[in-house]
Write a protein that holds these residues in place. Sequence first.
Motif: not given
Length: 506
Positions: A311-315
């Motif tokens: 999720l940190d790839l698109v947060r």
Amino acid sequence: MSFGEVLEHVGSMQRFQFIYVTLLAIPVFMMASHMVLQNFTAATPDHYCAFRHDPCHRFVHYQWWLLNATILNGTGVNATAAKMETEPCSDGWVYDRSVFRDTIVTEWDLVCSARTLKPMAQSVYMAGVLLGGIVFGGLSDRFGRRLILIWCYLQLAIGGTVTAFSSSFSVYCALRFLTGMAFSGIVLNCVSLCVEWTPTRTRAILGTLNGCAYTTGQMLLAGMAYLIPDWRWLQLAVSLPYFIFFIYSWWFVESARWLVTAGKLDRAVKELKRVAKMNGKHEAAAELDTEFLRSKMKEELASMKSTYSILDLVRTPNMRRISCCVSFVWFSTSFAYYGLVMDLQNFGNNIYLIQLIFGAVDFPAKFISVLTISYIGRRFTQATTLILAGMTILTNIFIPQEMQTVRTALAVFGKGCLGASFNCIYLYTGELYPTVLRQTGMGLCNTMARLGAMVAPVVKMSSDYIPFLPHVIYGSAPIVSGLAAAFLPETLNVPLPETVEQVEKR
């Protein structure tokens, strides 16, 4: 001091790096053999039923009353006039083994009504590559690059070897799935270890050398397939070397960048000392300790979270933009690339020569791309190669089928552009994502690439309804993704980001 400066302190491109990069590159020679292996192990030779009528039907019986009438009328025996009844082959096929002595097609009769099983086998392999990117990408960011790479060498060695002894088509597909997973793990970790142990100024050249190793492997496969016409022996030939790679991979050094970002400073110091000694930097090795690293990388260590997820790839905004654009680039490059290279039998009778040409075109393509990558930039190279590839594929729609040489030449040029695109995107992606999420990001991109590779055979089947439709789709995707690449940030001569915060500030 960033990690790049720490690397310079212990030697950034000296004896250790040359040995390390070489040992990582050697297995890449055989990677292409597994990816496009089915061009040869699943080649479809000419075939026909007993009482030949056509490749997929046989004669039921002669209509003797028509045949007798033909003779009585003095017109002679004419099989067509006799209107012989046919049915699907039920007693097997006779194969022309002059080119391909034994393939999975001849082994399990993957022809006629079973012909869709052949592309399905390649799609199953690509599904394994896809899952491997998801699984091994995340595991590498959690447990390290070295451990996962060693495991993947072993998995490919065992899976590939056992595939040669498959007793059925379903067993063959299952084992190919496992080797596909290992393929992803090897590619992802080789790229990351090369990027994370070398300085910014050399990454373009090293990435190109790895790409050339893959290209050489494609050409090597053509020669091996010609000399080894039996699919089981060919499968063994491309799998057994991975036992050797597994053995020497225990010497590999873990990525010190990853160890620092994972908070394992003691082990990072140990690995850096080892590198410094191999590079003859004995004074630098003596100075290294955890306090040295902590003082020099204070900012990076302070901004790191303990755990990261996909999720940190698109947060955050920049990470989201990078992930969306790069994912589309990977998907379309792989989609168009495998749409071309997995259909070599349609480009001429000599598949070995076509494989050789398709492999050889990557050398000039990658040489030109490394120049533009190094002096103009990653973004320009990525966008230009994709748009050129798409336009070339679309142009082939308007070339008559009779002009086979021209069509093949255009396909080869398009494949070269896509090879250059791959050469760039492997490097570009590693530079766009921060160290804490580099393998997770590479795993996402690998997943998108394998989705493209899985969809490519399905799109090819649409030619049964609209002959030019596959070329329209194969050509449009790279053009659109080339435009998307223009929205990515340039990374030429920019230090590798270590944290998400550094990506957002860039």
